[in-house]
Design a protein around this motif. Structure first.
Motif, PDB file in Angstrom:
ATOM      1  N   SER A  88       0.841  -1.204   0.000  1.00  0.00           N
ATOM      2  CA  SER A  88       0.000   0.000   0.000  1.00  0.00           C
ATOM      3  C   SER A  88       0.879   1.259   0.000  1.00  0.00           C
ATOM      4  N   LYS A  89       2.079   1.126   0.542  1.00  0.00           N
ATOM      5  CA  LYS A  89       3.105   2.160   0.412  1.00  0.00           C
ATOM      6  C   LYS A  89       4.422   1.444   0.187  1.00  0.00           C
ATOM      7  N   VAL A  90       5.395   2.137  -0.351  1.00  0.00           N
ATOM      8  CA  VAL A  90       6.694   1.527  -0.625  1.00  0.00           C
ATOM      9  C   VAL A  90       7.408   1.274   0.703  1.00  0.00           C
ATOM     10  N   LYS A  91       7.873   0.040   0.874  1.00  0.00           N
ATOM     11  CA  LYS A  91       8.585  -0.330   2.105  1.00  0.00           C
ATOM     12  C   LYS A  91       9.974  -0.835   1.735  1.00  0.00           C
ATOM     13  N   THR A  92      10.960  -0.413   2.484  1.00  0.00           N
ATOM     14  CA  THR A  92      12.317  -0.896   2.255  1.00  0.00           C
ATOM     15  C   THR A  92      12.722  -1.815   3.395  1.00  0.00           C
ATOM     16  N   ALA A  93      13.656  -2.701   3.096  1.00  0.00           N
ATOM     17  CA  ALA A  93      14.139  -3.662   4.085  1.00  0.00           C
ATOM     18  C   ALA A  93      15.536  -4.115   3.678  1.00  0.00           C
ATOM     19  N   LEU A  94      16.153  -4.899   4.526  1.00  0.00           N
ATOM     20  CA  LEU A  94      17.459  -5.490   4.254  1.00  0.00           C
ATOM     21  C   LEU A  94      17.263  -6.983   4.051  1.00  0.00           C
ATOM     22  N   THR A  95      17.824  -7.511   2.965  1.00  0.00           N
ATOM     23  CA  THR A  95      17.769  -8.944   2.704  1.00  0.00           C
ATOM     24  C   THR A  95      19.159  -9.533   2.870  1.00  0.00           C
ATOM     25  N   MET A  96      19.236 -10.650   3.594  1.00  0.00           N
ATOM     26  CA  MET A  96      20.463 -11.427   3.750  1.00  0.00           C
ATOM     27  C   MET A  96      20.156 -12.830   3.249  1.00  0.00           C
ATOM     28  N   ALA A  97      21.016 -13.353   2.380  1.00  0.00           N
ATOM     29  CA  ALA A  97      20.726 -14.648   1.762  1.00  0.00           C
ATOM     30  C   ALA A  97      21.948 -15.552   1.794  1.00  0.00           C
ATOM     31  N   VAL A  98      21.669 -16.846   1.821  1.00  0.00           N
ATOM     32  CA  VAL A  98      22.696 -17.880   1.732  1.00  0.00           C
ATOM     33  C   VAL A  98      22.123 -18.974   0.843  1.00  0.00           C
ATOM     34  N   GLY A  99      22.981 -19.646   0.111  1.00  0.00           N
ATOM     35  CA  GLY A  99      22.467 -20.692  -0.758  1.00  0.00           C
ATOM     36  C   GLY A  99      23.554 -21.527  -1.370  1.00  0.00           C
ATOM     37  N   LYS A 100      23.140 -22.320  -2.333  1.00  0.00           N
ATOM     38  CA  LYS A 100      24.050 -23.217  -3.039  1.00  0.00           C
ATOM     39  C   LYS A 100      23.637 -23.240  -4.498  1.00  0.00           C
ATOM     40  N   SER A 101      24.591 -23.062  -5.394  1.00  0.00           N
ATOM     41  CA  SER A 101      24.359 -23.193  -6.829  1.00  0.00           C
ATOM     42  C   SER A 101      25.010 -24.478  -7.304  1.00  0.00           C
ATOM     43  N   MET A 102      24.212 -25.304  -7.947  1.00  0.00           N
ATOM     44  CA  MET A 102      24.720 -26.562  -8.496  1.00  0.00           C
ATOM     45  C   MET A 102      24.758 -26.422 -10.008  1.00  0.00           C
ATOM     46  N   ASN A 103      25.820 -26.905 -10.627  1.00  0.00           N
ATOM     47  CA  ASN A 103      25.985 -26.782 -12.069  1.00  0.00           C
ATOM     48  C   ASN A 103      25.937 -28.154 -12.722  1.00  0.00           C
ATOM     49  N   ILE A 114      21.690 -24.323 -11.165  1.00  0.00           N
ATOM     50  CA  ILE A 114      20.447 -24.471 -10.402  1.00  0.00           C
ATOM     51  C   ILE A 114      20.708 -23.960  -8.980  1.00  0.00           C
ATOM     52  N   PRO A 115      20.287 -22.722  -8.688  1.00  0.00           N
ATOM     53  CA  PRO A 115      20.492 -22.163  -7.350  1.00  0.00           C
ATOM     54  C   PRO A 115      19.304 -22.449  -6.427  1.00  0.00           C
ATOM     55  N   ILE A 116      19.634 -22.668  -5.178  1.00  0.00           N
ATOM     56  CA  ILE A 116      18.635 -22.770  -4.101  1.00  0.00           C
ATOM     57  C   ILE A 116      19.083 -21.790  -3.030  1.00  0.00           C
ATOM     58  N   GLU A 133       9.106  -3.304  10.746  1.00  0.00           N
ATOM     59  CA  GLU A 133       7.719  -3.768  10.680  1.00  0.00           C
ATOM     60  C   GLU A 133       7.581  -5.284  10.738  1.00  0.00           C
ATOM     61  N   GLY A 134       8.671  -6.020  10.501  1.00  0.00           N
ATOM     62  CA  GLY A 134       8.605  -7.476  10.554  1.00  0.00           C
ATOM     63  C   GLY A 134       9.636  -8.135   9.668  1.00  0.00           C
ATOM     64  N   GLN A 135       9.600  -9.458   9.690  1.00  0.00           N
ATOM     65  CA  GLN A 135      10.546 -10.250   8.927  1.00  0.00           C
ATOM     66  C   GLN A 135       9.808 -11.127   7.923  1.00  0.00           C
ATOM     67  N   ARG A 136      10.542 -11.504   6.871  1.00  0.00           N
ATOM     68  CA  ARG A 136      10.061 -12.462   5.881  1.00  0.00           C
ATOM     69  C   ARG A 136      11.164 -13.476   5.671  1.00  0.00           C
ATOM     70  N   VAL A 137      10.789 -14.739   5.542  1.00  0.00           N
ATOM     71  CA  VAL A 137      11.742 -15.805   5.253  1.00  0.00           C
ATOM     72  C   VAL A 137      11.333 -16.415   3.919  1.00  0.00           C
ATOM     73  N   SER A 138      12.267 -16.467   2.968  1.00  0.00           N
ATOM     74  CA  SER A 138      11.951 -16.929   1.618  1.00  0.00           C
ATOM     75  C   SER A 138      12.862 -18.076   1.211  1.00  0.00           C
ATOM     76  N   LEU A 139      12.289 -19.029   0.496  1.00  0.00           N
ATOM     77  CA  LEU A 139      13.034 -20.105  -0.145  1.00  0.00           C
ATOM     78  C   LEU A 139      12.786 -19.940  -1.641  1.00  0.00           C
ATOM     79  N   ILE A 140      13.867 -19.682  -2.390  1.00  0.00           N
ATOM     80  CA  ILE A 140      13.759 -19.381  -3.816  1.00  0.00           C
ATOM     81  C   ILE A 140      14.649 -20.357  -4.596  1.00  0.00           C
ATOM     82  N   ILE A 141      14.103 -20.930  -5.679  1.00  0.00           N
ATOM     83  CA  ILE A 141      14.877 -21.801  -6.558  1.00  0.00           C
ATOM     84  C   ILE A 141      14.692 -21.337  -7.995  1.00  0.00           C
ATOM     85  N   GLY A 142      15.512 -21.853  -8.896  1.00  0.00           N
ATOM     86  CA  GLY A 142      15.381 -21.497 -10.301  1.00  0.00           C
ATOM     87  C   GLY A 142      16.448 -22.169 -11.120  1.00  0.00           C
TER      88      GLY A 142
END
Length: 185
Positions: A133-148, A154-156, A165-174
């Protein structure tokens, strides 16, 4: 006695500083360093969970979103890799659309700067912008593994995004198919 102590002190200081001066004036010739540059882009999908009872969770509920959100988007990545081996230096831009299962769009974008080690372990951090509803900024910290596998990466990744305002936890693959351009710096 005082003059003798002063003389000994000056002699010791001079003796210890002399090798540093000799080495500081020596000409150091650095070898040419070659880098490979790569652009890795590809689709991303995943889920984000908003834990706790905080402002972000309440705002999502108010806007008829649940705590678990789908994520779909694209990953733009630029790498600089030392040709002799070693870590890859990575800059990533990841725009995502969240919450389509609620018949709504909640766009987010993350710019992450990080390092990928030769074994595929990666970590990074950077700013995140959520267009709610309004633009919100935050800091993202990520860790993962890329397999070739045969030129396909293929990163996970597991990411934590936080602001007051709160936290979000994300699991992203591709996946991404490698394209390369070589240059010498």
């Amino acid at each position: 006695m005082r003059i003798k102590s002063l003389f000994v002190s000056l002699l010791l200081v001079g003796a210890f500083s002399l090798p540093g001066r000799l080495f500081a004036q020596a000409r150091v010739v650095e070898p040419d360093v070659s880098f490979a540059e790569r652009n890795l882009g590809g689709p991303r999908l995943g889920v984000t969970y908003v834990p706790g009872d905080n402002t972000l969770a309440r705002e999502l509920q108010k806007n008829k979103f649940g705590r678990l959100l789908s994520q779909f988007g694209w990953h733009f990545e630029y790498q600089v890799i030392p040709e002799g081996g070693g870590p890859q230096f990575v800059i990533q831009l990841v725009p995502l659309i969240s919450g389509v299962e609620y018949s709504k769009f909640l766009p987010t974008t993350t710019l992450a700067i990080g390092v990928r080690l030769p074994n595929g372990i990666e970590f990074g951090m950077g700013p995140n912008v959520m267009f709610a509803s309004k633009v919100k900024t935050a800091l993202t910290m990520a860790v993962g593994k890329s397999m070739n596998y045969g030129g396909v990466s293929i990163p996970i990744n597991l990411a934590v995004t936080t602001n007051p305002e709160g936290q979000r936890v994300s699991l992203i693959i591709g996946y991404a198919i490698r394209g390369s351009a070589r240059s010498q710096w």
